[in-house]
Enzyme design. Structure first.
Site, short mmCIF file in Angstrom:
data_model
loop_
_atom_site.label_atom_id
_atom_site.label_comp_id
_atom_site.label_asym_id
_atom_site.label_seq_id
_atom_site.Cartn_x
_atom_site.Cartn_y
_atom_site.Cartn_z
N HIS A 1 0.84 -1.20 0.00
CA HIS A 1 0.00 0.00 0.00
C HIS A 1 0.88 1.25 0.00
O HIS A 1 1.50 1.59 1.00
CB HIS A 1 -0.89 -0.04 1.25
CG HIS A 1 -1.90 1.03 1.33
ND1 HIS A 1 -1.98 1.89 2.40
CD2 HIS A 1 -2.90 1.38 0.48
CE1 HIS A 1 -3.00 2.72 2.22
NE2 HIS A 1 -3.57 2.43 1.07
N HIS B 1 -0.52 10.40 -2.52
CA HIS B 1 -1.74 9.96 -1.85
C HIS B 1 -2.92 10.82 -2.25
O HIS B 1 -4.06 10.35 -2.34
CB HIS B 1 -1.54 10.03 -0.33
CG HIS B 1 -2.81 9.85 0.45
ND1 HIS B 1 -3.55 8.70 0.41
CD2 HIS B 1 -3.46 10.70 1.29
CE1 HIS B 1 -4.61 8.83 1.20
NE2 HIS B 1 -4.58 10.03 1.74
#
Length: 363
Positions: free
Chosen positions: A31, A73
């Site tokens: 991730h 992100h």
């Protein structure tokens, strides 16, 4: 050694192979790279994730002013870069509405790639991961092309195939700025040899329309992300009524299967809710995984993190929120529920958890 002994050993080996083949090996998906150990979405984070055994690395993708895909992100750059310290960019701080939420800061779409390349990455959650801050300002913001080049170079180092699992962030927002994400994403993947349903790539999104558009462009597997509340933002824009909860029903999952190969649900909301006392047990397991599999979808829930702050009460280690708890124990419950992969911030721990689970099935 006698022929009889050889025959017995070969038979045992054959049985072991058959037993192993009958056990699914869930994917370990890094991730944002090895984000538990080093600032996320940096080439260093992806390289460490690969060395720690990840099967896939996940770059979140946003757009630059001149149409390049970069890994962040979010498009709010001050969350993960040192841009707030850059006097030359002070006048570009602004307030925007992104996906219906007002945010203040510096936004990727207001900068060219050349300008982005002058920035340096910083840890996004320094209070939780203070050790990661020692790497602040050491690494550039990578492009998707650079990530793919790294992955392909690392494959010869680890002698195995490494997959790429990009997420299109805010596709409707970028489309409104004439910065459509689908075409450049498709171009980068195609130019680097990724095509067809067996390519080591998954493309994911919280929105629906851009996945449906991609489904008409490529056979690469697509994954519909499901947030714990609300609607996909493209549904909001079109005055649609479809919610994530409706998409997670048996009928909703069948509809997703018409354009996608998998789903990425928020793990507690959809698969195994925490109890009122903040503990976790299989007693709360829903039918989501079975329903998704019945629709022909793989299930890759997000996100498994090792710090106490993110873990259910019965998997924490002491009271320090930043201490490492029993992420493997938590993972085991979800692996038992039949999930097909795990998004993890700590790839080495995730890999160990998957290996422990698979090995337990071979005993």
């Amino acid at each position: 050694m006698s022929c009889h002994t050889v025959s017995i050993l070969l038979s045992i080996a054959s049985l072991a192979t058959i037993a192993f083949c009958q056990v699914e090996y869930p994917l370990v998906i890094a991730h944002r790279g090895a984000s538990g150990y080093i600032p996320e979405h940096t080439l260093a984070a992806y390289a460490i994730a690969i060395l720690q055994g990840s099967d896939y690395v996940e770059p979140d993708l946003v757009m630059t002013k001149d149409g390049h895909l970069i890994a962040r992100h979010d498009n709010v750059l001050d969350l993960t870069t040192d841009i707030a310290e850059r006097a030359e960019f002070a006048d570009r701080k602004t307030t925007k509405s992104v996906d219906g939420k007002e945010s203040e800061g510096w936004f990727s779409e207001d900068f060219t790639l050349e300008e982005i390349k002058t920035l340096r990455a910083i840890e996004r959650i320094p209070e939780t991961r203070p050790a990661n801050t020692r790497f602040d300002r050491m690494f550039e913001v990578p492009t998707l092309e650079e990530i793919v080049s790294l992955v392909q170079a690392m494959e010869s180092v680890v002698n195995r195939t490494i997959g790429v699992y990009p997420e299109t962030k805010h596709p409707s927002h970028f489309a409104s700025l004439d910065l459509q994400m689908e075409e450049p994403l498709f171009a980068v993947l195609t130019e680097n040899g990724y095509s067809g349903p067996d390519a080591p790539v998954f493309i994911q999104s919280f929105e629906v329309a851009n996945l449906q558009k991609l489904a008409g462009m490529t056979e690469i597997p697509l994954v519909q992300l499901l947030d714990s509340s609300g609607q996909p933002f493209d549904q909001v824009l079109s005055n649609g009524t479809l919610t994530y909860d409706e998409m997670a029903t048996a009928d909703g999952l069948k509809a997703i299967a018409e354009y996608a190969s998998g789903v990425g649900p928020e793990k507690y909301h959809f698969i195994m809710p925490r109890a009122d006392d903040d503990t976790l047990s299989a007693d709360t397991k829903t039918t989501f995984v079975d329903d998704a599999h019945a629709a022909g979808l793989v299930v890759h829930p997000f996100t498994f993190r090792a710090e106490n702050e993110f873990l259910p009460l019965n998997f924490r280690n002491g009271t320090d929120e930043t201490a490492i708890g029993d992420m493997i124990g938590e993972m085991e419950l979800f692996l038992e529920a039949g999930i097909d992969g795990v998004f993890v911030d700590h790839p080495d721990i995730g890999k160990q958890g998957v290996e422990d689970f698979v090995n337990s099935r071979l005993l």
